[in-house]
Design a protein around this motif. Structure first.
Motif, mmCIF file in Angstrom:
data_model
loop_
_atom_site.group_PDB
_atom_site.id
_atom_site.type_symbol
_atom_site.label_atom_id
_atom_site.label_comp_id
_atom_site.label_asym_id
_atom_site.label_seq_id
_atom_site.Cartn_x
_atom_site.Cartn_y
_atom_site.Cartn_z
ATOM 1 N N ASP A 1 40.378 1.014 71.746
ATOM 2 C CA ASP A 1 40.124 -0.112 70.847
ATOM 3 C C ASP A 1 38.645 -0.194 70.479
ATOM 4 O OD1 ASP A 1 42.781 -0.832 70.810
ATOM 5 O OD2 ASP A 1 42.550 -2.481 72.234
ATOM 6 N N PHE A 2 37.772 -0.010 71.465
ATOM 7 C CA PHE A 2 36.333 -0.051 71.229
ATOM 8 C C PHE A 2 35.930 1.031 70.238
ATOM 9 C CE2 PHE A 2 32.086 1.565 72.113
ATOM 10 C CZ PHE A 2 31.322 0.409 72.056
ATOM 11 N N GLU A 3 36.437 2.238 70.444
ATOM 12 C CA GLU A 3 36.048 3.360 69.594
ATOM 13 C C GLU A 3 36.619 3.242 68.184
ATOM 14 O OE1 GLU A 3 35.025 6.837 72.801
ATOM 15 O OE2 GLU A 3 37.034 6.836 71.946
ATOM 16 N N THR A 4 37.641 2.443 68.001
ATOM 17 C CA THR A 4 38.175 2.197 66.666
ATOM 18 C C THR A 4 37.153 1.454 65.815
ATOM 19 O OG1 THR A 4 40.450 2.135 67.456
ATOM 20 C CG2 THR A 4 40.017 1.033 65.374
ATOM 21 N N ASP A 5 36.418 0.544 66.446
ATOM 22 C CA ASP A 5 35.457 -0.296 65.723
ATOM 23 C C ASP A 5 34.011 0.136 65.911
ATOM 24 O OD1 ASP A 5 37.578 -1.912 64.874
ATOM 25 O OD2 ASP A 5 37.429 -3.173 66.655
ATOM 26 N N ASN A 6 33.744 1.119 66.750
ATOM 27 C CA ASN A 6 32.379 1.528 67.080
ATOM 28 C C ASN A 6 32.304 3.048 67.155
ATOM 29 O OD1 ASN A 6 31.162 -1.225 67.978
ATOM 30 N ND2 ASN A 6 33.113 -1.102 69.038
ATOM 31 N N ASP A 7 31.084 3.548 67.276
ATOM 32 C CA ASP A 7 30.914 4.983 67.515
ATOM 33 C C ASP A 7 31.503 5.327 68.876
ATOM 34 O OD1 ASP A 7 29.565 5.338 65.128
ATOM 35 O OD2 ASP A 7 27.586 5.026 66.035
ATOM 36 N N GLY A 8 31.876 6.577 69.041
ATOM 37 C CA GLY A 8 32.388 7.036 70.328
ATOM 38 C C GLY A 8 31.355 6.855 71.428
ATOM 39 N N LEU A 9 31.826 6.789 72.644
ATOM 40 C CA LEU A 9 30.924 6.648 73.784
ATOM 41 C C LEU A 9 30.195 7.960 74.038
ATOM 42 C CD1 LEU A 9 33.314 4.708 76.180
ATOM 43 C CD2 LEU A 9 31.425 3.768 74.847
ATOM 44 N N THR A 10 28.937 7.857 74.453
ATOM 45 C CA THR A 10 28.176 9.060 74.790
ATOM 46 C C THR A 10 28.565 9.525 76.179
ATOM 47 O OG1 THR A 10 26.360 7.845 75.828
ATOM 48 C CG2 THR A 10 26.209 8.217 73.423
ATOM 49 N N ARG A 11 28.218 10.747 76.513
ATOM 50 C CA ARG A 11 28.466 11.293 77.852
ATOM 51 C C ARG A 11 27.812 10.401 78.912
ATOM 52 N NH1 ARG A 11 31.710 14.246 80.274
ATOM 53 N NH2 ARG A 11 31.691 15.869 78.733
ATOM 54 N N GLU A 12 26.584 9.925 78.616
ATOM 55 C CA GLU A 12 25.866 9.070 79.567
ATOM 56 C C GLU A 12 26.603 7.748 79.789
ATOM 57 O OE1 GLU A 12 24.388 10.566 76.878
ATOM 58 O OE2 GLU A 12 23.405 12.157 78.018
ATOM 59 N N GLU A 13 27.136 7.174 78.722
ATOM 60 C CA GLU A 13 27.881 5.920 78.854
ATOM 61 C C GLU A 13 29.159 6.121 79.669
ATOM 62 O OE1 GLU A 13 26.672 3.567 74.758
ATOM 63 O OE2 GLU A 13 28.106 5.241 74.623
ATOM 64 N N VAL A 14 29.822 7.228 79.448
ATOM 65 C CA VAL A 14 31.039 7.522 80.205
ATOM 66 C C VAL A 14 30.703 7.719 81.682
ATOM 67 C CG1 VAL A 14 32.886 9.222 80.543
ATOM 68 C CG2 VAL A 14 32.288 8.457 78.228
ATOM 69 N N GLU A 15 29.648 8.463 81.966
ATOM 70 C CA GLU A 15 29.254 8.692 83.361
ATOM 71 C C GLU A 15 28.819 7.401 84.040
ATOM 72 O OE1 GLU A 15 29.841 11.350 85.151
ATOM 73 O OE2 GLU A 15 30.719 12.257 83.354
ATOM 74 N N ALA A 16 28.135 6.519 83.321
ATOM 75 C CA ALA A 16 27.740 5.229 83.890
ATOM 76 C C ALA A 16 28.970 4.388 84.214
ATOM 77 C CB ALA A 16 26.818 4.487 82.918
ATOM 78 N N ALA A 17 29.948 4.403 83.331
ATOM 79 C CA ALA A 17 31.189 3.663 83.578
ATOM 80 C C ALA A 17 31.931 4.243 84.777
ATOM 81 C CB ALA A 17 32.074 3.688 82.335
ATOM 82 N N ARG A 18 31.982 5.571 84.875
ATOM 83 C CA ARG A 18 32.628 6.200 86.034
ATOM 84 C C ARG A 18 31.947 5.793 87.329
ATOM 85 N NH1 ARG A 18 33.536 11.940 83.207
ATOM 86 N NH2 ARG A 18 35.637 11.538 82.451
ATOM 87 N N ALA A 19 30.620 5.753 87.322
ATOM 88 C CA ALA A 19 29.868 5.359 88.515
ATOM 89 C C ALA A 19 30.218 3.925 88.913
ATOM 90 C CB ALA A 19 28.368 5.515 88.277
ATOM 91 N N LEU A 20 30.323 3.042 87.925
ATOM 92 C CA LEU A 20 30.689 1.662 88.229
ATOM 93 C C LEU A 20 32.098 1.573 88.800
ATOM 94 C CD1 LEU A 20 29.181 -0.259 85.190
ATOM 95 C CD2 LEU A 20 28.453 -0.387 87.579
ATOM 96 N N LEU A 21 33.017 2.341 88.235
ATOM 97 C CA LEU A 21 34.390 2.321 88.733
ATOM 98 C C LEU A 21 34.481 2.870 90.154
ATOM 99 C CD1 LEU A 21 36.296 3.428 85.528
ATOM 100 C CD2 LEU A 21 36.358 1.176 86.613
ATOM 101 N N ARG A 22 33.598 3.806 90.492
ATOM 102 C CA ARG A 22 33.559 4.359 91.855
ATOM 103 C C ARG A 22 32.721 3.492 92.779
ATOM 104 N NH1 ARG A 22 32.116 9.343 89.178
ATOM 105 N NH2 ARG A 22 30.000 8.841 89.776
ATOM 106 N N HIS A 23 32.124 2.460 92.238
ATOM 107 C CA HIS A 23 31.177 1.639 92.997
ATOM 108 C C HIS A 23 30.020 2.498 93.469
ATOM 109 C CE1 HIS A 23 34.066 -1.589 92.897
ATOM 110 N NE2 HIS A 23 34.970 -0.765 93.354
ATOM 111 N N ASP A 24 29.631 3.428 92.631
ATOM 112 C CA ASP A 24 28.573 4.386 92.938
ATOM 113 C C ASP A 24 27.394 4.055 92.047
ATOM 114 O OD1 ASP A 24 26.968 6.536 93.440
ATOM 115 O OD2 ASP A 24 28.342 8.042 92.670
ATOM 116 N N HIS A 25 26.421 3.360 92.575
ATOM 117 C CA HIS A 25 25.307 2.879 91.775
ATOM 118 C C HIS A 25 24.079 3.754 91.942
ATOM 119 C CE1 HIS A 25 27.665 -0.639 90.847
ATOM 120 N NE2 HIS A 25 27.945 -0.732 92.111
#
Length: 83
Positions: free
Chosen positions: A51-75
């Motif tokens: 849904d986000f990418e429908t209205d915005n530019d695609g996520l960058t590799r860095e944004e995806v990796e930051a989100a993965r870190a948050l989901l892993r609770h890996d800060h």
């Protein structure tokens, strides 16, 4: 979790036996329920991203990796050192 209800499902025998050996006879249902909760959460997250990418530019590799870190609770910081 809310009330429970019994369901009949089919699983590959080797997978079910591996889980049973890992969690013991009393933990099987809880293990499967937790796995399903995680899958539902990941499916919802995929929908949110789509849904986000429908209205915005695609996520960058860095944004995806930051989100993965948050989901892993890996800060960890970018240099690999824990923050």
């Amino acid at each position: 979790m809310s009330s429970s209800r019994k369901y009949s499902i089919s699983l590959p025998e080797d997978l079910a036996e591996s889980v049973r050996a890992h969690v013991g006879p009393g933990g099987f249902s809880a293990y499967v329920a937790e796995a399903l909760e995680q899958r539902v959460a990941m499916d919802k997250l995929g929908e949110i991203v789509a849904d986000f990418e429908t209205d915005n530019d695609g996520l960058t590799r860095e944004e995806v990796e930051a989100a993965r870190a948050l989901l892993r609770h890996d800060h960890r910081r970018d240099d690999g050192v824990a923050a």
